[in-house]
Design a protein around this motif. Sequence first.
Motif, mmCIF file in Angstrom:
data_model
loop_
_atom_site.group_PDB
_atom_site.id
_atom_site.type_symbol
_atom_site.label_atom_id
_atom_site.label_comp_id
_atom_site.label_asym_id
_atom_site.label_seq_id
_atom_site.Cartn_x
_atom_site.Cartn_y
_atom_site.Cartn_z
ATOM 1 N N GLN A 27 -4.005 17.725 -1.823
ATOM 2 C CA GLN A 27 -3.132 16.544 -1.841
ATOM 3 C C GLN A 27 -1.786 16.893 -2.470
ATOM 4 O O GLN A 27 -0.747 16.387 -2.043
ATOM 5 C CB GLN A 27 -3.799 15.394 -2.588
ATOM 6 C CG GLN A 27 -3.038 14.088 -2.524
ATOM 7 C CD GLN A 27 -2.923 13.553 -1.102
ATOM 8 O OE1 GLN A 27 -3.876 13.589 -0.330
ATOM 9 N NE2 GLN A 27 -1.759 13.069 -0.740
ATOM 10 N N ASP A 49 -0.455 8.053 -3.618
ATOM 11 C CA ASP A 49 -0.908 9.106 -2.702
ATOM 12 C C ASP A 49 -2.172 9.807 -3.192
ATOM 13 O O ASP A 49 -2.864 10.455 -2.405
ATOM 14 C CB ASP A 49 0.191 10.152 -2.495
ATOM 15 C CG ASP A 49 1.314 9.660 -1.596
ATOM 16 O OD1 ASP A 49 1.235 8.510 -1.105
ATOM 17 O OD2 ASP A 49 2.279 10.419 -1.385
ATOM 18 N N LYS A 102 -9.575 10.748 4.722
ATOM 19 C CA LYS A 102 -8.727 11.739 4.043
ATOM 20 C C LYS A 102 -9.530 12.990 3.683
ATOM 21 O O LYS A 102 -9.019 14.108 3.760
ATOM 22 C CB LYS A 102 -8.087 11.129 2.801
ATOM 23 C CG LYS A 102 -7.020 10.105 3.149
ATOM 24 C CD LYS A 102 -6.416 9.498 1.899
ATOM 25 C CE LYS A 102 -5.450 8.406 2.217
ATOM 26 N NZ LYS A 102 -4.109 8.863 2.501
#
Length: 132
Positions: A27, A49, A102
Amino acid sequence: MTEPNRADLRQLASELRKLHKLLIDCQSRVFGAVGTPFDHLQLVTTHPDFAWLRILSEFMVEIDERLDEEAAPSDEELAAFRTTLEQLIGPAPASQPAFREKYLAALHDSPELTIQHGALRLALGKLQRRPA
């Protein structure tokens, strides 16, 4: 039978920490440069995020808290941990679809993460599964 349960849960916790670090690294690469290690920590703990990773962070805390207890975990507790994790990473139906999406994208993009996913699955396989 309970001491093997503690050892199995410790192994799962260890593999989960490695996976968590790799997910943060993935990430972070997507996010871009952040500055100092403190800036990075602030980003990981507060930026939207990275919010999807907090679900896994909280689950890791639950495992660590259980390992801190004097009594070894029961078969039922191991089964509950296994179910919860399988609902996050698969193959069980997703309890957190945004996390799963994700997570799968990160697996696709990172060979290191894919290898660690395999190690986590092996540790997860050691946990007792209670008959339904």
